[in-house]
Design a protein around this motif. Structure first.
Motif, PDB file in Angstrom:
ATOM      1  N   LEU A  92       0.833  -1.204   0.000  1.00 35.04           N
ATOM      2  CA  LEU A  92       0.000   0.000   0.000  1.00 35.04           C
ATOM      3  C   LEU A  92       0.873   1.261   0.000  1.00 35.04           C
ATOM      4  O   LEU A  92       0.560   2.239  -0.690  1.00 35.04           O
ATOM      5  CB  LEU A  92      -0.917  -0.004   1.220  1.00 35.04           C
ATOM      6  CG  LEU A  92      -1.853   1.200   1.374  1.00 35.04           C
ATOM      7  CD1 LEU A  92      -2.812   1.289   0.178  1.00 35.04           C
ATOM      8  CD2 LEU A  92      -2.637   1.112   2.690  1.00 35.04           C
ATOM      9  N   ALA A  93       1.981   1.212   0.756  1.00 31.06           N
ATOM     10  CA  ALA A  93       2.909   2.354   0.779  1.00 31.06           C
ATOM     11  C   ALA A  93       3.505   2.587  -0.603  1.00 31.06           C
ATOM     12  O   ALA A  93       3.671   3.743  -1.033  1.00 31.06           O
ATOM     13  CB  ALA A  93       4.019   2.106   1.803  1.00 31.06           C
ATOM     14  N   TRP A  94       3.816   1.509  -1.333  1.00 32.35           N
ATOM     15  CA  TRP A  94       4.344   1.649  -2.697  1.00 32.35           C
ATOM     16  C   TRP A  94       3.305   2.306  -3.607  1.00 32.35           C
ATOM     17  O   TRP A  94       3.641   3.164  -4.425  1.00 32.35           O
ATOM     18  CB  TRP A  94       4.727   0.290  -3.260  1.00 32.35           C
ATOM     19  CG  TRP A  94       5.880  -0.365  -2.560  1.00 32.35           C
ATOM     20  CD1 TRP A  94       6.773   0.223  -1.717  1.00 32.35           C
ATOM     21  CD2 TRP A  94       6.256  -1.742  -2.649  1.00 32.35           C
ATOM     22  NE1 TRP A  94       7.687  -0.698  -1.273  1.00 32.35           N
ATOM     23  CE2 TRP A  94       7.396  -1.910  -1.822  1.00 32.35           C
ATOM     24  CE3 TRP A  94       5.747  -2.848  -3.328  1.00 32.35           C
ATOM     25  CZ2 TRP A  94       8.042  -3.151  -1.666  1.00 32.35           C
ATOM     26  CZ3 TRP A  94       6.383  -4.080  -3.178  1.00 32.35           C
ATOM     27  CH2 TRP A  94       7.521  -4.223  -2.367  1.00 32.35           C
ATOM     28  N   ILE A  95       2.047   1.901  -3.473  1.00 34.51           N
ATOM     29  CA  ILE A  95       0.979   2.458  -4.314  1.00 34.51           C
ATOM     30  C   ILE A  95       0.768   3.941  -3.985  1.00 34.51           C
ATOM     31  O   ILE A  95       0.578   4.771  -4.881  1.00 34.51           O
ATOM     32  CB  ILE A  95      -0.329   1.668  -4.106  1.00 34.51           C
ATOM     33  CG1 ILE A  95      -0.155   0.226  -4.618  1.00 34.51           C
ATOM     34  CG2 ILE A  95      -1.499   2.355  -4.815  1.00 34.51           C
ATOM     35  CD1 ILE A  95      -1.299  -0.701  -4.248  1.00 34.51           C
ATOM     36  N   LEU A  96       0.808   4.283  -2.701  1.00 32.96           N
ATOM     37  CA  LEU A  96       0.545   5.660  -2.267  1.00 32.96           C
ATOM     38  C   LEU A  96       1.715   6.600  -2.526  1.00 32.96           C
ATOM     39  O   LEU A  96       1.546   7.821  -2.440  1.00 32.96           O
ATOM     40  CB  LEU A  96       0.198   5.677  -0.771  1.00 32.96           C
ATOM     41  CG  LEU A  96      -1.140   5.034  -0.385  1.00 32.96           C
ATOM     42  CD1 LEU A  96      -1.309   5.065   1.131  1.00 32.96           C
ATOM     43  CD2 LEU A  96      -2.307   5.748  -1.061  1.00 32.96           C
TER      44      LEU A  96
END
Length: 311
Positions: A290-294
Motif C-alpha cells: 500500500l505504501a508503494w501504491i501511495l
C-alpha cells in the motif's frame, strides 16, 4: 542542501536493503550488517566518482514532460525536497519505499503545476505501474523456487560443512547488491545539482556518497526491523535465497535497461522465501505494498505544492 538531504534520506531508506537478510537470518548483528552495507554502498559510490564523466547524465523528466522544463532550478528543488522528505519519513516509520518512484511522483506533481494536463500520463505505465505489478510477482516466485532448490541440495549434504560456505556467499551477495546500489544511485542524485557550476562533478558525488552513508548509519533501524524481522522469520538458507534472487534481478535489469526497483525486489524476495513454510506475514507485506501504491499520489501532491511555493 536539498540534494544532500535527499542523499541522506536515500541512505536511511536504502542502505540496509542489501544486507537485510543477513540481519534477518541472524547471520550477523544489526551493527555489523549496517556497517557492511554502508561500507559496500560507499565503495560503489566511490567507483562511480572515478567513472563520473561517463556515468553522469543530464537530469531528465523521464518522458513525463519536456526535458527543457525539467532543468529549471525550481523543478530540481521541488524534486529534491519532496523526494528527500517522503523517503526519510518512510525510513523513520519503517516503510521501505523506492527513491526512483518517489522522484517520478515528484516530477509529475511539478509538471502538473508547470504545464497542466499536458504531462504525459502514459509514461507512468512504463515507469511506475508495470514495475509495481511485475517486480513483486517475479521476485516472490523466483525466491520461493530458489529456496526450495537450495533446501533440497542442502538436505542431501551435511549441514555443518556447508554453513561457512552459505554465510560467505550470503555476505558476498549482500556486498554486491549494496555496491551496485551505491554505483547506480550516486550519479542519479548528482544529476540534480549539475546545473550548479560551483561544484565539480567528483566533489559533488563524493559529498553525496558521504551523505548517503551517514543516513544509513544513523536512520536504518526501522527499515531493519521491517525487512529483517517483521516480513518473515528466516533461516540462513532462506536469507541467502532471497539475496541471490535480488542480486540476479538487479544485475540483469541493469544490463538490459529494464526498470526494476531494488526496494520492491528485495522486500518481495524476503516475503517469497517465507511463503513456503507459512512464515511470511501477509499483513505486513500488504501494508508495504500500500505504501508503494501511495508513493505516487503523495509525492505528486507535495511536489506540486513545493513547486508553486518556489515559483
Amino acid at each position: 542542501m536539498a540534494t544532500l538531504f535527499l542523499a541522506y534520506s536515500n541512505g536511511a531508506n536504502d542502505n540496509f536493503k542489501g544486507v537485510a537478510t543477513l540481519f534477518g537470518s541472524r547471520t550477523i548483528s544489526y551493527q555489523t550488517a549496517i556497517l557492511w552495507g554502508s561500507f559496500t554502498t560507499f565503495a560503489g559510490a566511490l567507483a562511480a566518482v572515478f567513472g563520473a564523466s561517463t556515468l553522469i547524465e543530464k537530469f531528465t523528466a523521464q518522458g513525463i514532460f519536456p526535458d527543457a522544463i525539467a532543468n529549471a532550478p525550481e523543478i530540481h528543488l521541488a524534486v529534491a525536497i519532496t523526494t528527500g522528505l517522503t523517503v526519510l519519513v518512510a525510513a523513520l516509520t519503517g516503510f521501505p519505499i523506492s527513491t526512483t518512484h518517489s522522484i517520478i511522483g515528484a516530477l509529475l506533481g511539478a509538471g502538473l503545476v508547470a504545464i497542466g494536463l499536458k504531462v504525459n500520463f502514459a509514461a507512468l505505465e512504463r515507469l511506475f505501474i508495470l514495475p509495481l505489478f511485475f517486480n513483486p510477482i517475479i521476485a516472490i516466485c523466483l525466491s520461493a523456487g530458489t529456496h526450495k532448490l537450495l533446501h533440497y541440495i542442502n538436505s542431501q549434504l551435511h549441514w555443518q560443512p556447508n554453513q561457512k560456505i552459505i554465510n560467505t556467499c550470503h555476505l558476498i551477495s549482500a556486498g554486491i547488491i549494496s555496491f551496485i546500489r551505491g554505483f547506480n544511485d550516486t550519479p542519479k542524485i548528482m544529476s540534480l545539482i549539475i546545473i550548479i557550476d560551483y561544484f565539480s562533478v567528483q566533489g559533488g558525488m563524493l559529498t553525496i556518497a558521504m551523505a548517503m552513508g551517514l543516513g544509513g548509519l544513523l536512520n536504518s533501524q526501522k527499515i531493519a526491523q521491517t525487512m529483517g524481522e517483521k516480513i518473515t522469520i528466516m533461516n540462513h538458507t532462506q536469507g541467502l535465497s532471497a539475496n541471490m534472487v535480488t542480486g540476479v534481478l538487479v544485475i540483469t535489469s541493469n544490463y538490459f535497461g529494464v526498470p526494476v526497483s531494488l526496494t520492491q525486489v528485495s522486500v518481495s524476495s524476503i516475503f517469497g522465501v517465507g511463503l513456503l513454510h507459512n512464515q511470511a506475514k501477509a499483513r505486513v507485506f500488504y501494508q508495504i505494498l500500500l505504501a508503494w501504491i501511495l508513493t505516487l499520489p503523495i509525492t505528486t501532491i507535495i511536489s506540486g505544492i513545493v513547486y508553486r511555493l518556489l515559483q
